[in-house]
Design an enzyme around this catalytic site. Structure first.
Site, PDB file in Angstrom:
ATOM      1  N   TYR A  23      42.708  49.186  33.819  1.00 18.65           N
ATOM      2  CA  TYR A  23      43.733  48.185  33.553  1.00 18.65           C
ATOM      3  C   TYR A  23      43.156  46.791  33.725  1.00 18.65           C
ATOM      4  CZ  TYR A  23      44.377  47.042  38.522  1.00 18.65           C
ATOM      5  OH  TYR A  23      44.182  46.608  39.800  1.00 18.65           O
ATOM      6  N   LYS A  31      37.882  48.516  37.171  1.00 23.35           N
ATOM      7  CA  LYS A  31      39.295  48.242  37.451  1.00 23.35           C
ATOM      8  C   LYS A  31      40.112  49.460  37.028  1.00 23.35           C
ATOM      9  CE  LYS A  31      42.309  44.152  37.356  1.00 23.35           C
ATOM     10  NZ  LYS A  31      42.567  44.036  38.776  1.00 23.35           N
ATOM     11  N   GLU A  83      36.255  42.468  49.935  1.00 22.63           N
ATOM     12  CA  GLU A  83      37.235  41.648  49.195  1.00 22.63           C
ATOM     13  C   GLU A  83      38.623  41.908  49.763  1.00 22.63           C
ATOM     14  OE1 GLU A  83      37.208  42.911  45.077  1.00 22.63           O
ATOM     15  OE2 GLU A  83      36.936  44.990  45.654  1.00 22.63           O
ATOM     16  N   LEU A 122      35.181  44.313  43.023  1.00 21.20           N
ATOM     17  CA  LEU A 122      35.579  44.100  41.629  1.00 21.20           C
ATOM     18  C   LEU A 122      34.973  42.780  41.129  1.00 21.20           C
ATOM     19  CD1 LEU A 122      37.655  45.222  39.423  1.00 21.20           C
ATOM     20  CD2 LEU A 122      38.988  43.226  40.070  1.00 21.20           C
TER      21      LEU A 122
END
Ligand code: PLP
Length: 282
Positions: A33, A144, A176, A200
């Protein structure tokens, strides 16, 4: 007007649309996504998000063959029936429908799901706080995918504790947030975690990186520890829907605030870029 959604060419109301039960995203989270900020009907850095979406497809062997120009046309069709000045465009490409079996058939036809939902960005002066949480995700964090349970758990825990976001760390190494990137400023340099399989490749941090390059602000891509982050001059939290904001507190301890001039410069450069591309002041 209600949130509009899209499924393989069909557009309707978000809460009235459905996908086939046999879609592999239902049983396996077998999908990728992306999320794009849309201000004044203009998607911000759409090209970079589409690059990442197609790359996520490649990395998962999801054979999404829709040409990019066609995808942009479909996004425009959805935008044309949507209302609102501040929206999030969500795009999901699933491997497609197939009988439930771990191995996937070679010929599944990917399904494309999109929706455009209202989103309210936090103001640029929001005082962000982080809650340290061990990063228990798998080692495909560079993709993702919709496999997000550890992120869901972390976001839930952070919010319940009253924090803005989780600060995920693998042992000492900060990776993160549950759904954002964490950067630090130390001695005039912007430090970002290296882009390996544990983080990511965030688009917001990518934009910040190129703005820094363009304006002569040094950037270093390297691992940093929780202790280093706690001692950083400034800490920046950023994502598509979280804006670029400063962190004031980690686990209840005051942090940052030692190089506000540079932190503010970076935020201002980012907000100017948003304005340049969308005409919106956030
Ligand atoms: N890291 C994770 C795990 C995320 O889910 C996100 C965004 O959702 C980010 C970082 C920030 O990425 P972007 O700047 O592309 O929104």
């Amino acid at each position: 007007m209600s949130t509009k959604a899209y499924f393989n060419g069909e557009i309707g109301n978000y809460d009235e649309m459905s996908i086939p039960l046999s879609d592999r995203s239902v049983f396996y989270g077998d999908a990728v996504y992306d999320a794009v900020l849309v201000l004044n009907k203009k998607p911000f850095t759409l090209g970079l998000h589409l690059d990442r979406l197609y790359r996520s497809c490649e990395l998962t062997d999801i054979r999404f063959t829709m040409p990019r120009e066609k995808l942009v046309e479909e996004i425009d069709r959805l935008l044309a029936v949507s209302e609102g000045d501040s929206l999030m465009l969500y795009l999901q490409v699933t491997r497609g429908a197939a009988p439930r079996k771990h191995e996937y058939p070679a010929n599944t036809e990917p399904n494309l799901i999109m929706f455009l939902a209202p989103t309210k960005l936090p103001p640029k002066d929001k005082r962000a706080s982080l809650l340290g949480i061990e990063d228990l995700r798998f080692q495909y964090c560079n993709i993702k995918t919709t496999n997000l349970m550890p992120n869901v758990f972390a976001a839930e825990k952070a919010t319940k504790a009253g924090a803005t976001e989780a600060m995920l760390h693998r042992g000492a190494r900060v990776t993160e947030g549950a759904h954002s990137s964490i950067l630090m400023i130390k001695d005039g340099t912007v430090v970002m975690p290296p882009l390996d399989e544990l983080v990511l490749p965030g688009i917001t941090r990518k934009v910040i990186h190129s703005l820094c390059d363009r304006h002569g602000i040094p950037v270093s891509l390297r691992e940093f520890s929780v202790d280093e982050l706690m001692a950083a001059d400034e800490i920046i939290l950023c994502s598509t829907t979280k804006n670029v904001i400063y962190v004031y507190e980690i686990d209840g301890v005051a942090v940052g605030g030692k190089d506000r001039a540079l932190a503010q410069r970076i935020q201002a450069l980012f907000l100017d870029e948003v304005y340049r591309e969308t005409g919106a002041r956030i």
